[in-house]
Design a protein around this motif. Structure first.
Motif, PDB file in Angstrom:
ATOM      1  N   LEU A 147       0.855  -1.182   0.000  1.00 43.17           N
ATOM      2  CA  LEU A 147       0.000   0.000   0.000  1.00 43.17           C
ATOM      3  C   LEU A 147       0.893   1.234   0.000  1.00 43.17           C
ATOM      4  O   LEU A 147       1.792   1.350   0.837  1.00 43.17           O
ATOM      5  CB  LEU A 147      -0.892   0.001   1.243  1.00 43.17           C
ATOM      6  N   ILE A 148       0.662   2.147  -0.947  1.00 46.58           N
ATOM      7  CA  ILE A 148       1.452   3.374  -1.032  1.00 46.58           C
ATOM      8  C   ILE A 148       0.626   4.539  -0.504  1.00 46.58           C
ATOM      9  O   ILE A 148      -0.514   4.749  -0.934  1.00 46.58           O
ATOM     10  CB  ILE A 148       1.896   3.651  -2.482  1.00 46.58           C
ATOM     11  N   THR A 149       1.194   5.262   0.448  1.00 42.03           N
ATOM     12  CA  THR A 149       0.586   6.470   0.998  1.00 42.03           C
ATOM     13  C   THR A 149       1.594   7.591   0.904  1.00 42.03           C
ATOM     14  O   THR A 149       2.579   7.618   1.659  1.00 42.03           O
ATOM     15  CB  THR A 149       0.170   6.268   2.473  1.00 42.03           C
ATOM     16  N   ASP A 150       1.353   8.498  -0.033  1.00 39.74           N
ATOM     17  CA  ASP A 150       2.270   9.620  -0.239  1.00 39.74           C
ATOM     18  C   ASP A 150       3.682   9.082  -0.496  1.00 39.74           C
ATOM     19  O   ASP A 150       3.880   8.326  -1.441  1.00 39.74           O
ATOM     20  CB  ASP A 150       2.223  10.575   0.955  1.00 39.74           C
ATOM     21  N   THR A 151       4.665   9.421   0.338  1.00 41.64           N
ATOM     22  CA  THR A 151       6.050   9.020   0.101  1.00 41.64           C
ATOM     23  C   THR A 151       6.428   7.758   0.876  1.00 41.64           C
ATOM     24  O   THR A 151       7.607   7.500   1.102  1.00 41.64           O
ATOM     25  CB  THR A 151       7.008  10.155   0.498  1.00 41.64           C
ATOM     26  N   ARG A 152       5.404   6.964   1.282  1.00 43.18           N
ATOM     27  CA  ARG A 152       5.662   5.744   2.050  1.00 43.18           C
ATOM     28  C   ARG A 152       5.012   4.538   1.386  1.00 43.18           C
ATOM     29  O   ARG A 152       3.925   4.645   0.809  1.00 43.18           O
ATOM     30  CB  ARG A 152       5.123   5.864   3.491  1.00 43.18           C
ATOM     31  N   MET A 153       5.659   3.419   1.507  1.00 45.76           N
ATOM     32  CA  MET A 153       5.105   2.149   1.028  1.00 45.76           C
ATOM     33  C   MET A 153       5.078   1.165   2.193  1.00 45.76           C
ATOM     34  O   MET A 153       6.093   0.967   2.875  1.00 45.76           O
ATOM     35  CB  MET A 153       5.952   1.566  -0.109  1.00 45.76           C
TER      36      MET A 153
END
Length: 644
Positions: A147-153
């Motif tokens: 799951l990708i949220t903004d600049t995080r995976m």
């Protein structure tokens, strides 16, 4: 990263709040500052003496990276393999990774929190990662759920990763367009002979999981920098044959990518204290500058026990180098790559000399430089640091080039060796680095570049500004005007005061160097630093940490009265500020002799006024507080008493 002391913006800011120089805050009782921090106890992970505890742990990540530069589309594509080891005492259901190139998209949090009028952290919005073939393989199976949220995976595992040694292999392909404006940390620059690519934050990398907050998943917005695990890196970069590529670490295949002439020059530079050309200015753009006329070349680099790697490529590079002399008879290589526009003896032709001097000073004074190469890259970036590689502005020259070069390479000690969390505590790398820059600059070339502006007294105008913020302000929250002070200048001034005024050089140096050696390649928190300095120096400094690092008050000491008393003199000093300090007084007698008096900080434990009995038969003409002018005292008008 570097905040330029001579920038127009900073000068304008100083001008704006100069009018507030006499602004004073309400006088308060400072006895509470002498209370110990209640939360600074030790535990099994971090001791009360400021050392890693008996059960301290740290996860690790080893990287294999392959990347290809397409200079027609300005893209980088490749793949990453990460071998991640969970040394923590708990199982992990998932792994968090950073996707920092996703900052350069239209809807990233960083883009949406950038003011409409722009700021230093403007970035292109037509970039971001394209990812494929994502997988996480453990002994029990493989997962591709993420799951990708903004600049995080968030990458989920098939089963929880075992504690104390569980391993997972993470793989994926990636592609991104190199931004022109890369938030002053990376990007590309067009010069006469081609494009300069300064490549950083260029691959998916694991976030830090630690004993303090667990997963460190703060988004990448702009001002907050990085927090990285340590590991070994194997990097292969394929580029057009007419490109010169440099990278963090050691070049493993010079015979394949350098001409015979360049190899000979390299060998000469490795033994020379003077700068030697690898690619001369007149060779740039010509066939003799490259090992191959057409097609591509793959440059292979390796780096051990590092938290990151960065690289650069261009067909416009002049390339020079010289030997770095390191402790215990070891050597390294200082290098510079820059376009013709940057050359000249007042500019980048001295870059390698500056790099060499900086690395040698810090290695001798604090901790030996652990990498084989230190490479300065002329780019569109104002100043940005990565392990063994710095990006500095291609138009810098003279004192400005020294200043930014020295600052960026100083970052190899903070936070490359001492791996603090830059995203939350920028003062633990920017402030510490600005502090050591003062001494490096003073030592360079018999003081060629003055350091007088580093005196803490120069902070007085800022410290009187009613919109100032404290050092512990989160970097992405701090006002852009204040960040230079909260992260760089005020913490550096605090260390300077500790060394030169409060503890003295010997006690401070013992503690500071011990902190570096103790936390090398580890993750210290602010309390670890506070505890370590106190324990090695043998001094309770709670009043200083709370007042200077965790408060917004000021220093305002003064002499309120000097009067005869039974053949002697009573000198009354007052603390009208919010931060107590030891007191240094100089007494000047009518016969022009002098006497120096030092009063400990404990005089303020019971209140804000103190009388000192000066036993003397001489006549006092004048008394001066802080005669060496070291304190950033916001009200100098009460620092001197004169006999009427």
């Amino acid at each position: 990263m570097k905040y330029f002391k001579n920038s127009t913006l900073l000068s304008l800011f100083l001008l704006i709040f100069t009018v507030a120089v006499n602004a004073q805050e309400v006088k308060t009782d400072n006895q509470h500052l002498f209370d110990n921090f209640s939360y600074r106890q030790g535990n099994v992970y971090r001791t009360a003496s400021g050392k890693p505890g008996p059960e301290y742990w740290q996860n690790s990540a080893d990287y294999n990276l392959e990347a290809t530069l397409d200079d027609k589309t300005h893209t980088v594509s490749g793949n990453v393999s990460i071998h991640y080891t969970n040394n923590s005492p708990e199982t992990l259901d998932f792994i968090w990774l950073y996707l920092e190139q996703d900052r350069f998209t239209e809807n990233s949090r960083g883009t949406l929190t950038t003011p409409v009028q722009g700021n230093r952290y403007n970035g292109d919005v037509e970039g971001g990662f394209e990812l494929s073939n994502v997988s996480a393989k453990t002994k029990t199976g493989t997962s591709s759920k993420y799951l990708i949220t903004d600049t995080r995976m968030q990458l989920w595992l098939d089963k929880p990763l075992a504690a104390k040694g569980g391993e997972v292999d993470i793989k994926m392909n990636f592609k991104f367009k190199v931004p022109v404006e890369g938030m002053d940390r990376m990007g590309r620059l067009e010069v006469k002979d081609g494009t300069i690519y300064a490549i950083a934050q260029w691959y998916p990398r694991v976030a830090v999981f630690d004993d303090v907050v667990g997963w460190n998943t703060d988004p990448y917005l702009g001002a907050g920098e990085f927090y990285c695990e340590y590991g070994n890196y194997d990097v292969k970069i394929t580029a057009p044959a007419n490109q010169t590529v440099i990278c963090s670490g050691k070049l493993e295949n010079p015979n394949e990518v350098l001409t015979k002439t360049q190899q000979d020059r390299w060998a000469q530079a490795a033994k020379s204290d003077k700068t030697v050309y690898i690619i001369k200015p007149e060779e740039v753009g010509k066939p003799e500058a490259h090992a191959k006329a057409n097609g591509t070349l793959t440059w292979h680099f390796k780096m051990e026990n590092t938290r990151d790697v960065a690289w650069a490529a261009s067909k416009a590079f002049i390339w020079d180098a010289a030997k770095i002399n390191l402790p215990e008879g070891k050597t390294g290589m200082a290098q510079s790559v820059y376009p013709k526009e940057s050359g000249g003896q007042t500019a980048w032709s001295r870059s390698t000399e500056f790099t060499k001097a900086s690395i040698e000073f810090y290695s001798k004074t604090y901790f030996a430089f652990p990498y084989q190469n230190a490479i300065n890259v002329a780019a569109s970036v104002g100043g940005m640091e990565y392990p063994g590689v710095s990006f500095c502005h291609y138009q810098s020259k003279g004192a400005d080039l020294w200043d930014v070069t020295d600052h960026e390479f100083g970052h190899n000690w903070f936070p490359m060796i001492v791996g603090s969390n830059e995203r939350r505590y920028p003062w633990m790398d920017e402030g510490f680095n600005t502090f050591i820059n003062h001494y490096s600059t003073a030592a360079f070339n018999n003081g060629e570049f003055p350091t007088t502006e580093d005196n803490p007294k120069n902070l007085v105008r800022y410290l009187s500004f009613d919109q100032r913020e404290s050092i512990d302000t989160y970097p992405d929250v701090a006002h852009p005007f204040n960040l230079a002070y909260t992260a760089y200048y005020k913490p550096a001034a605090g260390l300077y005061l500790l060394r030169e005024y409060i503890l003295g050089p010997e006690r401070f140096d013992n503690a500071f160097k011990s902190y570096i050696h103790t936390w090398a390649y580890k993750h210290p928190q602010p309390n670890d630093f506070f505890n370590h300095i106190e324990n090695v120096a043998g001094e309770d400094l709670s009043w200083f940490w709370k007042g200077w690092f965790y408060g917004n008050g000021n220093i305002d000491l003064g002499i309120s009265e000097v009067k005869p008393s039974q053949g002697n003199y009573l000198i009354t000093v007052e603390n009208d500020g919010q931060i107590p300090m030891p007191v240094e007084l100089q007494v000047i007698y009518t016969d022009n002799t002098t006497e120096n008096i030092k009063l400990p900080v404990e005089i303020w434990q019971r209140g804000n006024s103190w009388q000192h009995l000066l036993r003397t038969a001489k006549q006092v003409q004048r008394v001066v507080l802080d005669p060496n002018k070291m304190l950033p005292d916001v009200n100098p008008l009460n620092d001197t008493w004169n006999k009427l």
